[in-house]
Design an enzyme around this catalytic site. Sequence first.
Site: not given
Ligand code: SPV
Ligand code: MG
Length: 431
Positions: A91, A204
Amino acid sequence: MKTVYTCFCTDVIHEGHRNIIEEAHKRGKVVVGALSDRTLIRYNKFPTLSQEERIRLYESIDGVEEVVVQEDMLYDDVIERLHPDFVVHGDNWKEGPEAAIRSHVEALVTAYGGEVVDIPYTYNETVRKIDLQTRERLAMPEYRRKRLRQLIDMTPVVKVMEAHSGLTGLIVEKTVVEREGRLDQFDAMWVSSLCDSTAKGKPDIELVDMTSRFRTIDDIMEVTTKPIIFDGDTGGLAEHFVYTVRSLERMGVSAVIIEDKKGLKKNSLFGTEVHQTQATIEEFSAKITAAKKAQLTDDFMIIARIESLILEQGMADALARAAAYVAAGADGIMIHSRKKDPAEILEFCDRFRATDAKTPIVVVPSSFNTITEEELSAHGVNIVIYANQLTRAAFPAMQKTAEDILRYHRAKEVDDRLLPIKQIITLIDEI
Ligand code: SPV
Ligand code: MG
């Protein structure tokens, strides 16, 4: 003799299942449906036994007359075939997303005079423990690592969402939606260099070191079971990358994607607006070959990411690199683009698939976001990664909240946008 149908999606038979069979047996001949692998993974379970092993397991239960495969989450296939007099289920399906399935089944069977029977779900310590152990097993490196390859074989397209912390990992792990009566969820997690760096307030550019990136993976792994694809940036020096591969395998990560850039790497979405250097085919192929040699398990995947379209080097260059990287041992190809129009991605996929029917293709539709998973899959794409959407969703919400508290000198004005206190303190399950 009446036919009684019940569908199982379990790898372990406990007293709750035996109780259902007993109850079913009282009403007639018991047919058990084994939910197919393909459907099971869209549901909320990932099998640790193969479909054939599950069928044999269900056949061995006393009182079971026949086992059939159920392909459709909504039961249409089996109900049309068997016209069971009764469909029996615990259930627990009266609540949550499964309730939509129950209503659909009820409409189907009552149309010809059949009946749905809800059996009180067996909640006790043993059953709870078995459920927990089955789930925990999936978190172990040997199960988690191979799961990505299994998913590629089992599903038309593997849907991957970004995670950069335990909390975002939990969102990817647990989010289930019901659409037109069918349930859906993400298959795997992407540990993005962009989002992992951003969460730490860093650019990054491979600045966040591997120890810290591994720490993020560990935070996610502690609270989830789904497989992880790691964004390995350029992989660094080949001599260092071989060690990264061993560490990722040992942790239970399923795949690493490395991009064919060298020197100071910047995020691909900058494209040619910043200076970025692509490695030669020979240099990058050598890195892949070295890493494949270092790899210890058969499960782990090393995926080569081609930056030719990002760096405007043309389609021919992208295709030549794809063929070379596969020849060097790559287990998959990721093709990236920052155009809004998916045309160049689709052209690459079609032309690559014309010469290579098997090697998995990965795409990251951040810029070309109008295309659906189904359309990408029709062009041979196997893995779709939503690389940064959770981070981008959270940031404006947090920023606006901070601004409004400053503006109003109190928190009342933001309160109705916030998760209630009761929910935030109970969000995380205790063991
Ligand atoms: C990330 O997400 O870090 C990537 C994808 O490498 S991008 O940001 O589109 O390069
Ligand atoms: Mg990346």
